[in-house]
Scaffold this motif. Sequence first.
Motif, PDB file in Angstrom:
ATOM      1  N   PHE A   1      81.866  25.287  -5.504  1.00 40.84           N
ATOM      2  CA  PHE A   1      81.893  23.838  -5.302  1.00 40.84           C
ATOM      3  C   PHE A   1      81.684  23.453  -3.844  1.00 40.84           C
ATOM      4  N   GLY A   2      81.423  24.444  -3.003  1.00 44.75           N
ATOM      5  CA  GLY A   2      81.151  24.160  -1.602  1.00 44.75           C
ATOM      6  C   GLY A   2      82.388  23.872  -0.774  1.00 44.75           C
ATOM      7  N   MET A   3      83.547  24.311  -1.239  1.00 46.69           N
ATOM      8  CA  MET A   3      84.774  24.093  -0.480  1.00 46.69           C
ATOM      9  C   MET A   3      84.993  25.221   0.536  1.00 46.69           C
ATOM     10  N   GLN A   4      85.691  24.909   1.606  1.00 43.52           N
ATOM     11  CA  GLN A   4      86.084  25.928   2.575  1.00 43.52           C
ATOM     12  C   GLN A   4      87.439  26.490   2.144  1.00 43.52           C
ATOM     13  N   VAL A   5      87.514  27.808   2.047  1.00 42.34           N
ATOM     14  CA  VAL A   5      88.712  28.442   1.509  1.00 42.34           C
ATOM     15  C   VAL A   5      89.633  28.906   2.632  1.00 42.34           C
ATOM     16  N   HIS A   6      90.869  28.441   2.584  1.00 42.96           N
ATOM     17  CA  HIS A   6      91.929  28.886   3.488  1.00 42.96           C
ATOM     18  C   HIS A   6      93.067  29.399   2.615  1.00 42.96           C
ATOM     19  N   TYR A   7      93.881  30.315   3.141  1.00 42.84           N
ATOM     20  CA  TYR A   7      94.978  30.808   2.307  1.00 42.84           C
ATOM     21  C   TYR A   7      96.151  31.289   3.138  1.00 42.84           C
ATOM     22  N   HIS A   8      97.317  31.223   2.509  1.00 44.73           N
ATOM     23  CA  HIS A   8      98.544  31.779   3.093  1.00 44.73           C
ATOM     24  C   HIS A   8      99.125  32.738   2.073  1.00 44.73           C
ATOM     25  N   ASN A   9      99.489  33.915   2.553  1.00 45.33           N
ATOM     26  CA  ASN A   9     100.016  34.983   1.709  1.00 45.33           C
ATOM     27  C   ASN A   9     101.032  35.753   2.544  1.00 45.33           C
TER      28      ASN A   9
END
Length: 328
Positions: free
Chosen positions: A172-180
């Motif tokens: 979908f063209g989103m920028q992916v960020h994550y916390h783990n």
Amino acid sequence: MGSERLSVVVTRRLPEAVETRLAELFDVELPTEDRPMSRDELIAAVGRADVLVPTITDDIDAALLARAGTRLKLIAQYGAGVDNIDVATARQRGILVSNTPGSTTEDTADMTVALILAVKRRIPEGLAVMQSGTWQGWAPNAHLGGRISGKRLGILGMGRIGQAVARRAQAFGMQVHYHNRTPVRPQIEQALGATYHDSLDHMLSRIDVLSVNCPHTPATFHLLNARRIALMKPSAVVVNTSRGEVIDENALARAVEAGAIAGAGLDVFEHGVEVNPKLRAQPNVVLLPHMGSATHEGRLEMGEKVIINIKTFADGHRPPDQVVPGNS
């Protein structure tokens, strides 16, 4: 232990094909009604079964396990989450616990994206207009939502489902960020185009959409509390398809009501079926009845995993999806 003599008690009605296969393999007790077992019924079940097949709606706590008979040796959960089971106490009593990981991954990730779109594009509001028969036709300023392409998605919990959500977000063209708790392997991070945030606070202040995909543990209870919600942009939305207890639901309801965040999409709730009335009242909140994994294919896969776990145990081996205390 011969499988023909293994007594298996199932707490909820399962897909017919799963029930039929269980009956072929084991001495199985199936419920006649599709409702959660009462506490007394659960106590009786753990007292007579070799294997219990519960679901997330059954509270298998230390007090219940203390009532278990000497026969009970395996709790084969029908579902991936096991926060309804006191796994450590079960282990201390010599009872193994298994679950069905992976069978809900793709379906739950699909529902996560569906909720993001539903909230951002105001789909339920549009449905309500059409069902009421009040639509007057297209207008330039009617039902304006928000674009998701180019927006920052923050994923809280980059396990199987979190990664599946990230793959969809990329499309979908989103920028992916994550916390783990820890970063995923570099090759996974690179494939997902994902940016790791050691600090959840740092991530929350920068994202446009938050997807909660972590399990409920003592460490994640109310991880998204009032202080952290206040860090988010007023234009940000929160989506949760994991466990309701991860979010302070009262704090979320207050934030949405005050316009401190732009909306929420929830498939799970902190207090089970008791949903905060403030959330029900908001047009920019989409609420679903824990449908994330509800596909025919997923439910059958879950049943197949339960059967494999029980059959492997019956044959004297470790169930392939055994849950280890502390890693659940």
